[in-house]
Design an enzyme around this catalytic site. Structure first.
Site, PDB file in Angstrom:
ATOM      1  N   CYS A  89       1.500  69.280  92.721  1.00 23.40           N
ATOM      2  CA  CYS A  89       0.389  68.536  92.139  1.00 23.40           C
ATOM      3  C   CYS A  89      -0.100  67.456  93.108  1.00 23.40           C
ATOM      4  CB  CYS A  89       0.817  67.886  90.823  1.00 23.40           C
ATOM      5  SG  CYS A  89      -0.498  66.960  90.007  1.00 23.40           S
ATOM      6  N   CYS A 111      -3.226  69.700  84.019  1.00 28.59           N
ATOM      7  CA  CYS A 111      -3.864  69.109  85.180  1.00 28.59           C
ATOM      8  C   CYS A 111      -5.237  69.735  85.416  1.00 28.59           C
ATOM      9  CB  CYS A 111      -2.984  69.308  86.411  1.00 28.59           C
ATOM     10  SG  CYS A 111      -3.603  68.469  87.900  1.00 28.59           S
ATOM     11  N   ASP A 168      -6.386  70.554  88.164  1.00 30.97           N
ATOM     12  CA  ASP A 168      -6.296  71.427  89.337  1.00 30.97           C
ATOM     13  C   ASP A 168      -6.863  72.811  89.018  1.00 30.97           C
ATOM     14  OD1 ASP A 168      -5.118  73.325  91.324  1.00 30.97           O
ATOM     15  OD2 ASP A 168      -4.028  71.557  92.009  1.00 30.97           O
ATOM     16  N   HIS A 211       2.385  70.864  87.103  1.00 29.56           N
ATOM     17  CA  HIS A 211       2.588  71.965  88.051  1.00 29.56           C
ATOM     18  C   HIS A 211       3.173  71.433  89.346  1.00 29.56           C
ATOM     19  CE1 HIS A 211      -0.960  71.217  90.729  1.00 29.56           C
ATOM     20  NE2 HIS A 211      -1.401  70.606  89.649  1.00 29.56           N
ATOM     21  N   ARG A 240      -6.314  75.561  90.210  1.00 29.62           N
ATOM     22  CA  ARG A 240      -5.356  76.673  90.309  1.00 29.62           C
ATOM     23  C   ARG A 240      -4.503  76.821  89.055  1.00 29.62           C
ATOM     24  NH1 ARG A 240      -2.443  74.330  95.473  1.00 29.62           N
ATOM     25  NH2 ARG A 240      -2.687  72.505  94.106  1.00 29.62           N
TER      26      ARG A 240
END
Length: 200
Positions: free
Chosen positions: A99, A40, A42, A96, A44
């Site tokens: 998400c 992803c 993302d 994750h 993080r």
């Protein structure tokens, strides 16, 4: 802000050279990672850090909600390069928990172009509606949808012609499905590994 990033870069490079003077010369010479990470976007979920590998050790493709759609030329180009040119041995599809893309796919709100991108997740939710309805609403249901999304993307990768052709010529290649926990920093192996055409 950008000056700070450049300072960070210089400090990082100095630390690398201090620990291993030949590090960047070796990186410059070749790219031969054993792993392709499909994850992803993302911020993080940094691939190299999560699995504690240095630059040069993992080839990375990231997009919103870690999709591997068979019609996406960007993903397919990365997959073909990783499998046919670099000859990675492991494709890691890593979602994750928490998400935002998965949540956005099913929350009923409209956001524009990303709604089209996330459509495969709505299809997954539809196909597994009974199982998801049996989950507690909120985070537990979305966590299961994150897992189901990874499982579907593993299937997409394993059934792709580039991967099928690699197996047909005897290439050692496995496709794995993991979900990363933001809360613990640990990956959850979903045990859906495919290592040959019979499992795709």
């Amino acid at each position: 802000m950008l000056d700070k990033l450049k300072q960070n870069n210089r400090a990082w490079a100095q630390r690398k050279i201090a620990a291993d003077p030949g590090f960047f010369r070796r990186l410059e010479g070749q790219q031969a990672p054993q792993y392709l990470w499909i994850g992803c976007s993302d911020s993080r979920v940094p691939a190299n850090e999560i699995i504690d590998l240095d630059p040069g050790e993992v080839f990375v493709h990231r997009n919103v909600a870690n999709l591997a759609p068979p019609q996406d030329a960007n993903y397919l180009s990365v997959l073909q390069f990783a499998v046919d040119v670099i000859k990675v041995r492991h494709v890691l599809v890593v979602g994750h928990y928490g998400c935002g893309g998965v949540a956005a796919a099913v929350d009923g709100q409209r956001r524009g172009l990303v709604d089209h991108w996330l459509h495969p997740i709505r299809e997954i939710a539809h196909d597994h509606a009974a199982e998801l309805e049996a989950c507690e609403p909120g985070a537990p249901r979305l966590e299961r949808l994150c897992e189901l999304n990874v499982i579907r993307q593993v299937h997409n990768v394993a059934s792709d012609v580039f991967v099928q052709d690699a197996w047909a010529r005897g290439q050692d290649l496995s496709v794995h499905g993991w979900v990363y926990s933001l809360a613990t920093g640990l990956v959850n192996d979903l045990n859906v590994t495919v290592s040959g055409p019979e499992g795709a």
